[in-house]
Design a protein around this motif. Sequence first.
Motif, PDB file in Angstrom:
ATOM      1  N   TYR A   1       0.842  -1.198   0.000  1.00  0.00           N
ATOM      2  CA  TYR A   1       0.000   0.000   0.000  1.00  0.00           C
ATOM      3  C   TYR A   1       0.876   1.246   0.000  1.00  0.00           C
ATOM      4  O   TYR A   1       1.710   1.436   0.873  1.00  0.00           O
ATOM      5  CB  TYR A   1      -0.895  -0.035   1.241  1.00  0.00           C
ATOM      6  CG  TYR A   1      -1.693   1.233   1.493  1.00  0.00           C
ATOM      7  CD1 TYR A   1      -2.268   1.945   0.437  1.00  0.00           C
ATOM      8  CD2 TYR A   1      -1.893   1.697   2.786  1.00  0.00           C
ATOM      9  CE1 TYR A   1      -3.003   3.093   0.676  1.00  0.00           C
ATOM     10  CE2 TYR A   1      -2.634   2.839   3.034  1.00  0.00           C
ATOM     11  CZ  TYR A   1      -3.181   3.533   1.980  1.00  0.00           C
ATOM     12  OH  TYR A   1      -3.910   4.668   2.222  1.00  0.00           O
TER      13      TYR A   1
ATOM     14  N   PRO B   1       0.235   4.976   0.342  1.00  0.00           N
ATOM     15  CA  PRO B   1      -0.818   5.964   0.609  1.00  0.00           C
ATOM     16  C   PRO B   1      -0.531   7.295  -0.089  1.00  0.00           C
ATOM     17  O   PRO B   1       0.610   7.565  -0.449  1.00  0.00           O
ATOM     18  CB  PRO B   1      -0.773   6.156   2.128  1.00  0.00           C
ATOM     19  CG  PRO B   1       0.391   5.423   2.631  1.00  0.00           C
ATOM     20  CD  PRO B   1       1.081   4.732   1.507  1.00  0.00           C
TER      21      PRO B   1
ATOM     22  N   GLU C   1      -0.979  10.311   1.339  1.00  0.00           N
ATOM     23  CA  GLU C   1      -0.239  11.074   2.344  1.00  0.00           C
ATOM     24  C   GLU C   1       0.820  10.146   2.894  1.00  0.00           C
ATOM     25  O   GLU C   1       0.533   9.313   3.741  1.00  0.00           O
ATOM     26  CB  GLU C   1      -1.176  11.484   3.481  1.00  0.00           C
ATOM     27  CG  GLU C   1      -2.314  12.350   3.049  1.00  0.00           C
ATOM     28  CD  GLU C   1      -2.041  13.804   3.347  1.00  0.00           C
ATOM     29  OE1 GLU C   1      -0.852  14.167   3.418  1.00  0.00           O
ATOM     30  OE2 GLU C   1      -3.003  14.559   3.525  1.00  0.00           O
ATOM     31  N   ARG C   2       2.043  10.260   2.381  1.00  0.00           N
ATOM     32  CA  ARG C   2       3.046   9.302   2.820  1.00  0.00           C
ATOM     33  C   ARG C   2       4.290  10.031   3.301  1.00  0.00           C
ATOM     34  O   ARG C   2       4.629  11.102   2.836  1.00  0.00           O
ATOM     35  CB  ARG C   2       3.390   8.343   1.697  1.00  0.00           C
ATOM     36  CG  ARG C   2       3.664   9.034   0.364  1.00  0.00           C
ATOM     37  CD  ARG C   2       3.745   8.010  -0.740  1.00  0.00           C
ATOM     38  NE  ARG C   2       4.002   8.616  -2.018  1.00  0.00           N
ATOM     39  CZ  ARG C   2       3.109   8.712  -3.009  1.00  0.00           C
ATOM     40  NH1 ARG C   2       1.893   8.258  -2.818  1.00  0.00           N
ATOM     41  NH2 ARG C   2       3.428   9.254  -4.152  1.00  0.00           N
ATOM     42  N   GLY C   3       4.980   9.423   4.242  1.00  0.00           N
ATOM     43  CA  GLY C   3       6.179  10.036   4.793  1.00  0.00           C
ATOM     44  C   GLY C   3       7.139   8.972   5.248  1.00  0.00           C
ATOM     45  O   GLY C   3       6.905   7.782   5.081  1.00  0.00           O
ATOM     46  N   LEU C   4       8.237   9.440   5.825  1.00  0.00           N
ATOM     47  CA  LEU C   4       9.262   8.519   6.324  1.00  0.00           C
ATOM     48  C   LEU C   4       9.797   9.091   7.630  1.00  0.00           C
ATOM     49  O   LEU C   4       9.597  10.255   7.936  1.00  0.00           O
ATOM     50  CB  LEU C   4      10.400   8.410   5.307  1.00  0.00           C
ATOM     51  CG  LEU C   4      10.058   7.781   3.947  1.00  0.00           C
ATOM     52  CD1 LEU C   4      11.107   8.137   2.924  1.00  0.00           C
ATOM     53  CD2 LEU C   4       9.916   6.275   4.077  1.00  0.00           C
ATOM     54  N   TYR C   5      10.489   8.249   8.385  1.00  0.00           N
ATOM     55  CA  TYR C   5      11.190   8.766   9.567  1.00  0.00           C
ATOM     56  C   TYR C   5      12.418   9.521   9.084  1.00  0.00           C
ATOM     57  O   TYR C   5      13.344   8.936   8.555  1.00  0.00           O
ATOM     58  CB  TYR C   5      11.631   7.621  10.478  1.00  0.00           C
ATOM     59  CG  TYR C   5      10.509   6.910  11.165  1.00  0.00           C
ATOM     60  CD1 TYR C   5       9.788   7.548  12.177  1.00  0.00           C
ATOM     61  CD2 TYR C   5      10.188   5.610  10.847  1.00  0.00           C
ATOM     62  CE1 TYR C   5       8.762   6.896  12.824  1.00  0.00           C
ATOM     63  CE2 TYR C   5       9.165   4.944  11.494  1.00  0.00           C
ATOM     64  CZ  TYR C   5       8.457   5.592  12.479  1.00  0.00           C
ATOM     65  OH  TYR C   5       7.445   4.946  13.127  1.00  0.00           O
ATOM     66  N   LYS C   6      12.420  10.832   9.304  1.00  0.00           N
ATOM     67  CA  LYS C   6      13.471  11.659   8.714  1.00  0.00           C
ATOM     68  C   LYS C   6      14.855  11.368   9.271  1.00  0.00           C
ATOM     69  O   LYS C   6      15.842  11.484   8.585  1.00  0.00           O
ATOM     70  CB  LYS C   6      13.146  13.134   8.938  1.00  0.00           C
ATOM     71  CG  LYS C   6      11.935  13.592   8.157  1.00  0.00           C
ATOM     72  CD  LYS C   6      11.867  15.104   8.123  1.00  0.00           C
ATOM     73  CE  LYS C   6      10.626  15.578   7.412  1.00  0.00           C
ATOM     74  NZ  LYS C   6       9.439  15.499   8.274  1.00  0.00           N
TER      75      LYS C   6
ATOM     76  N   MET D   1      16.144   8.580  10.345  1.00  0.00           N
ATOM     77  CA  MET D   1      16.725   7.254  10.154  1.00  0.00           C
ATOM     78  C   MET D   1      17.539   7.197   8.875  1.00  0.00           C
ATOM     79  O   MET D   1      17.366   8.004   7.974  1.00  0.00           O
ATOM     80  CB  MET D   1      15.614   6.204  10.074  1.00  0.00           C
ATOM     81  CG  MET D   1      15.155   5.682  11.412  1.00  0.00           C
ATOM     82  SD  MET D   1      13.811   4.516  11.171  1.00  0.00           S
ATOM     83  CE  MET D   1      14.671   2.970  11.392  1.00  0.00           C
TER      84      MET D   1
ATOM     85  N   GLN E   1      15.728   2.243   7.339  1.00  0.00           N
ATOM     86  CA  GLN E   1      14.314   2.548   7.227  1.00  0.00           C
ATOM     87  C   GLN E   1      13.618   1.554   6.303  1.00  0.00           C
ATOM     88  O   GLN E   1      12.573   1.007   6.631  1.00  0.00           O
ATOM     89  CB  GLN E   1      14.179   3.971   6.670  1.00  0.00           C
ATOM     90  CG  GLN E   1      12.813   4.332   6.211  1.00  0.00           C
ATOM     91  CD  GLN E   1      12.110   5.165   7.222  1.00  0.00           C
ATOM     92  OE1 GLN E   1      12.129   6.362   7.169  1.00  0.00           O
ATOM     93  NE2 GLN E   1      11.512   4.540   8.173  1.00  0.00           N
TER      94      GLN E   1
ATOM     95  N   LEU F   1      10.673  -1.179   7.449  1.00  0.00           N
ATOM     96  CA  LEU F   1       9.331  -1.235   6.874  1.00  0.00           C
ATOM     97  C   LEU F   1       9.078  -2.566   6.178  1.00  0.00           C
ATOM     98  O   LEU F   1       7.973  -3.099   6.208  1.00  0.00           O
ATOM     99  CB  LEU F   1       9.130  -0.071   5.899  1.00  0.00           C
ATOM    100  CG  LEU F   1       9.099   1.305   6.571  1.00  0.00           C
ATOM    101  CD1 LEU F   1       9.068   2.408   5.533  1.00  0.00           C
ATOM    102  CD2 LEU F   1       7.898   1.420   7.500  1.00  0.00           C
TER     103      LEU F   1
ATOM    104  N   GLN G   1       9.767   5.109  -1.032  1.00  0.00           N
ATOM    105  CA  GLN G   1       8.439   4.662  -0.613  1.00  0.00           C
ATOM    106  C   GLN G   1       7.856   3.648  -1.580  1.00  0.00           C
ATOM    107  O   GLN G   1       7.221   2.679  -1.175  1.00  0.00           O
ATOM    108  CB  GLN G   1       7.498   5.877  -0.501  1.00  0.00           C
ATOM    109  CG  GLN G   1       7.763   6.666   0.762  1.00  0.00           C
ATOM    110  CD  GLN G   1       7.320   8.098   0.635  1.00  0.00           C
ATOM    111  OE1 GLN G   1       7.126   8.624  -0.452  1.00  0.00           O
ATOM    112  NE2 GLN G   1       7.144   8.741   1.773  1.00  0.00           N
TER     113      GLN G   1
END
Lengths: 441, 307
Positions: free
Chosen positions: B77, B79, B81-86, B88, B93, B97, B141
């Motif tokens: 999936y 999404p 609205e997607r992001g990451l841990y900045k 890491m 990362q 995931l 992502q």
Amino acid sequence: MNKIKLIIQREYLTRIRKRSFIVMTILGPLLMAGLMIVPVWLSLKDVDLQIIQVIDETYAFHKEFKDSPTVIYNYSDEGIVQAKADFFKYNYTSILYIPRNAYSSPSAIRLFHKKQPSQRTLNKINNTISEVMERDRIKLKFDINRDELKALKPEINVLSISLDENGEEEESSSVLNMILGFAGAILIYFFIFLYGVQVMRGVIEEKTNRIVEIIISSVKPFQLMFGKIAGIALVGLTQFLLWVVLTSLIIVGAQRVMSDSMKHKMTEQQRMEEFMPEAEIQNEAQDNNIMQDLNENLSMINFPLLLLSFIFYFMGGYLLYGALFAAIGSAVDSEADTQQFMFPITIPLILSFVMAQSVISNPDGTLAFWFSIIPLTSPIIMMVRIPFGIQISELLLSMGLLVASFIFVTWLAGRIYRTGILMYGKKSSYRELWKWLFYNN
Amino acid sequence: MSFLSVVNVSKKYDDHVALRNVSFDVPRKSIFGLLGPNGAGKTSLIRIINNITAPDEGKVTLSRNNLQENTSAYIGYLPEERGLYKKMKVGEQALYLTMLKGMDKHEAIVELRKWFDKLNLSDWWNKRVEDLSKGMAQKLQFIVTVVHKPKLLILDEPFSGFDPINTKLIKEEILKLNRKGTTVIFSTHNMESVEELCDRIALINKAQKILEGSVEEIKNNFQANKIRLSFKGNMIAFTNALWTGCELLSSSSEGNVNTVEIRLLNEVTKKNMLEAIMPHVELLSMNDVVPSMNDIFIDAVNQYKES
């Protein structure tokens, strides 16, 4: 389960690798050790010597003021006018003037000084004058001399013993209990606050940078929340243990370094004691007795119980509040919006911190009982009470309630959390939070 | 044969209805476009398919399994609205995931390396996520969405933030995965890419499905009655001749050549129309107008509004 482990691992590793964690871990023990070492070190350094010229027109106080390592009394027959005039010629730090009419109007006694003498020195002077006057007045009225009077005065030090239902007696020292209780309470208070807020920040971070939707497509929101809370708890425990270890290392090290100058100081003190009047030595001996009492009392406290309950309330309190902080984090979009929700959570924390002081003075009172049972305040208040001795049934009740409410609050927070983390750009109200509880996800 | 079926799904938040009785089927190995204006309920539906939230009514079945078990390993999936841990590192990362999806660590590293090479991210493995450009973060992502070889890919606006070169690259990767047997649900506002990629679509508006079918079918239905004509002659004479059987949609003229678009109404055929106008103007050309998905989208949503 495996996924929760992964989450805990990430939360833990990313935090302990942070520069701020490393800095705090090193700085914390330095500060704590500093707080303990600096006063000792200062006292080892040469302190200003005070020389007090005593002008005693009553002739009743001759040799009554006792010299100490820092204060020396010098008796003089000079008139006060002359003494004041010569004050700055000599190295006296103060002039104690006891006028002829001191017995009838003690308020006429004066201490003139170049530099403000310490409160301790002033107290000593006041006590000596009042003792001597009292003694002389008693002698005048009842014709009893000093030694006879002293023989009449018994040495009293009431030993307080707690007696439990089984008739077992236990001595207790309230000073030590107070210190231990308060130290435990403060630690728990700060731990809950520091790491609870970290949980909240972590949740807000995930929500604002939108990674949360990616993660909860792999794990349940509850797993994510719980993993975060548990991971941060481990960070807190790690930091706490490192602090204890590092602080004790620093203190031990400092003791080694200082023991040399300590020895030097001791020989000086021994030399001094040779000149010291008998009474002073007795006083010193009494000081040593207090130290001995303290040591005895230390051995009387049930340390395993204290430690176990500390860890229990440390974790229990954190987990309870951690879940609430996580729920708050999920309901807002930025830290600036947390105020309205933080308020009701910080109230019981601060309240119990304030209450701790009155609980210490009455550890078995009604107030102490209720606040140590109610879960939101019990982690702090119970820690204050435990060193004073506590009934096991009360302790178990408090612990049981804490565990039950932790489970309930985590469940509740989980329901708010799973809805909150997916609500972007919306300012939530209490009414909405309430509705989220009943959503069917 | 349907891979995913959504049956009578409804979802309500408070007094806001997000989905009302939505049903459709996604065939195995297809690329399925899930379309709709903003706020139509697409994200709610995607979250239900992902098992992030549960429907109030109805059910979603994935390859004959009820969506109650652990489906995360089967779904990738991405999404909107997607992001990451900045803070890491990129590789760390990606690994985290991927392992959350249930992949074994060693296998995950091997597969991630492959994808990193493929999308030119290898040099970034040990750098911090916050140093990535937006396009590279999007690539990362995308990688973590597909690396665990999901049977179903759900992509919500997958091309936002990509330049044309990377858009092409990602598009090709999606098509490759699809050819290997991955079913794709594709949600976007970019109608061009819908035409290019999708086999079937469902259009959702105001919580309801208003259109569903294969792209071809839908286009043909629209095309059936829209015609472009160019002719020499009087425009007024032409409109009079059209009578009531046709609707004039647009007109323009260049010199004495007029170009118009008309729609045939009701039972009127091309032959009827031609008989009506031929006596009045000199016809130069006549074409069927092939509608774009963009037209279809706007048209369908507007029609729904009117009804």
